[in-house]
Design an enzyme around this catalytic site. Structure first.
Site, PDB file in Angstrom:
ATOM      1  N   TYR A   1       3.407   9.667  -0.372  1.00 13.97           N
ATOM      2  CA  TYR A   1       4.512   8.994   0.314  1.00 13.97           C
ATOM      3  C   TYR A   1       5.848   9.145  -0.425  1.00 13.97           C
ATOM      4  O   TYR A   1       6.897   8.888   0.146  1.00 13.97           O
ATOM      5  CB  TYR A   1       4.227   7.496   0.472  1.00 13.97           C
ATOM      6  CG  TYR A   1       2.975   7.136   1.212  1.00 13.97           C
ATOM      7  CD1 TYR A   1       2.214   8.085   1.907  1.00 13.97           C
ATOM      8  CD2 TYR A   1       2.531   5.813   1.223  1.00 13.97           C
ATOM      9  CE1 TYR A   1       1.060   7.722   2.568  1.00 13.97           C
ATOM     10  CE2 TYR A   1       1.379   5.446   1.896  1.00 13.97           C
ATOM     11  CZ  TYR A   1       0.638   6.401   2.553  1.00 13.97           C
ATOM     12  OH  TYR A   1      -0.500   6.029   3.203  1.00 13.97           O
TER      13      TYR A   1
ATOM     14  N   ASP B   1       0.839  -1.199   0.000  1.00 12.01           N
ATOM     15  CA  ASP B   1       0.000   0.000   0.000  1.00 12.01           C
ATOM     16  C   ASP B   1       0.874   1.249   0.000  1.00 12.01           C
ATOM     17  O   ASP B   1       1.507   1.575   0.998  1.00 12.01           O
ATOM     18  CB  ASP B   1      -0.903  -0.006   1.232  1.00 12.01           C
ATOM     19  CG  ASP B   1      -1.772   1.234   1.304  1.00 12.01           C
ATOM     20  OD1 ASP B   1      -2.791   1.283   0.598  1.00 12.01           O
ATOM     21  OD2 ASP B   1      -1.418   2.172   2.057  1.00 12.01           O
TER      22      ASP B   1
ATOM     23  N   HIS C   1      -7.256   9.834  -1.542  1.00 16.75           N
ATOM     24  CA  HIS C   1      -6.531   9.694  -0.279  1.00 16.75           C
ATOM     25  C   HIS C   1      -7.284  10.301   0.908  1.00 16.75           C
ATOM     26  O   HIS C   1      -7.140   9.841   2.047  1.00 16.75           O
ATOM     27  CB  HIS C   1      -5.151  10.359  -0.411  1.00 16.75           C
ATOM     28  CG  HIS C   1      -4.142   9.868   0.567  1.00 16.75           C
ATOM     29  ND1 HIS C   1      -2.797   9.861   0.314  1.00 16.75           N
ATOM     30  CD2 HIS C   1      -4.259   9.364   1.818  1.00 16.75           C
ATOM     31  CE1 HIS C   1      -2.140   9.370   1.352  1.00 16.75           C
ATOM     32  NE2 HIS C   1      -3.012   9.075   2.284  1.00 16.75           N
TER      33      HIS C   1
ATOM     34  N   LYS D   1      -2.606   6.325  -4.117  1.00 19.33           N
ATOM     35  CA  LYS D   1      -3.680   7.247  -3.739  1.00 19.33           C
ATOM     36  C   LYS D   1      -3.364   8.650  -4.247  1.00 19.33           C
ATOM     37  O   LYS D   1      -2.195   9.041  -4.295  1.00 19.33           O
ATOM     38  CB  LYS D   1      -3.832   7.311  -2.213  1.00 19.33           C
ATOM     39  CG  LYS D   1      -3.809   5.967  -1.498  1.00 19.33           C
ATOM     40  CD  LYS D   1      -3.853   6.136   0.007  1.00 19.33           C
ATOM     41  CE  LYS D   1      -3.550   4.840   0.728  1.00 19.33           C
ATOM     42  NZ  LYS D   1      -2.116   4.517   0.743  1.00 19.33           N
TER      43      LYS D   1
END
Length: 275
Positions: A51, A46, A109, A76
């Site tokens: 990120y 994930d 997200h 996301k």
């Protein structure tokens, strides 16, 4: 409950998703963790655009020797990129970063961009799914109000809602809504960011000769969620999956369930009440 590292759920999109996933939140150097996970049986990672590690995840999948078709990869799009055209561009950018020609799951997200942009973003994800760039689409951090907006707009229901979910923050209203409408619940922060000092959890871990992290992930699985434990340490990644040789009793599940503090128990941003 008979579970294994290769246990799957079939999502409303028709695609299978491995229940246990590796979270790589804010782990810019997640390559070693991803490689260890894939080597030791994980088939679900994930990630997210926010990120900034999609390329590392893609590299790990390629170098793991595991066929791409066997690894379920999520990303996301966060609120700064919400909107129809910007979301379509974000999907293409993510595919380029991963080095993939499709993603297994792509989520909105968060709901922080407001109703109109949320719906425009959702329409873009549906379009990207229609043309084959995404296999399954869903949302993250969506409360009942945000999920109802999609239903009221007459649009396809998300297959997944990924929310903060652990014994101290069980988000029962959202979980109930998702279960009623065929939306599978993924649990982020299942390890409560290492806050393992609760005596109930410690006693149960001692009873089963497991550590608290393993009890937390096992609880999430037995409650029917898809937990996404995060660790940057390969040894801990492997340890977190060592939870298929025991089953928590219904009595002990009830003790863990009783730890719920509602929204006060949240340890992350948890923006499920956003306007």
């Amino acid at each position: 409950m008979a579970l294994s590292l290769q246990s799957y759920v079939r999502l409303s999109s028709g695609y299978p998703m491995p229940l246990l996933g590796l979270g790589v939140y804010r782990n810019g150097d997640c390559f070693p963790a991803c490689l260890a996970a894939l080597k030791h049986g994980y088939r679900h990672i994930d990630s997210a655009r926010m990120y900034r590690n999609e390329a590392e995840v893609g590299r790990a999948v390629k170098e793991s020797g595991v066929p791409r078709s066997e690894v379920f990869v999520t990303s996301k799009v966060y609120n700064a990129e919400h909107g129809y055209e910007s979301t379509l561009s974000a999907v293409d950018s993510s595919l380029e970063r991963f080095g993939f020609d499709y993603l297994d799951l792509f989520l909105i997200h968060d709901p922080l961009s407001g109703k109109q942009k949320r719906l425009d973003t959702w329409r873009a994800l549906l379009e990207a799914k229609k043309v084959g760039k995404l296999r399954t689409v869903g949302v993250s951090n969506f409360g009942v109000k945000h999920l109802e907006e999609i239903r009221e707009a007459g649009l396809e229901t998300p297959s997944v809602n990924q929310i903060e979910l652990h014994p101290f923050c069980q988000q029962k209203e959202i979980v109930e809504y998702c279960n009623k409408h065929g939306i599978f619940v993924q649990a982020y922060c299942p390890l409560v960011r290492g806050r393992f000092d609760d005596p109930v959890l410690q006693d149960i871990a001692s009873k089963y000769k497991k550590d608290v992290a393993q009890v937390l992930v096992r609880w999430s699985l037995q409650r029917g969620f898809s937990p996404l434990p995060k660790s940057s340490q390969p040894a801990r990644v492997v340890s977190n999956a060592n939870l298929y040789d025991f089953e928590i009793s219904l009595e002990d599940i009830a003790k863990i369930d009783a730890l719920d503090q509602g929204k006060k128990g949240a340890i992350s941003w948890n923006p499920v009440d956003a306007d």
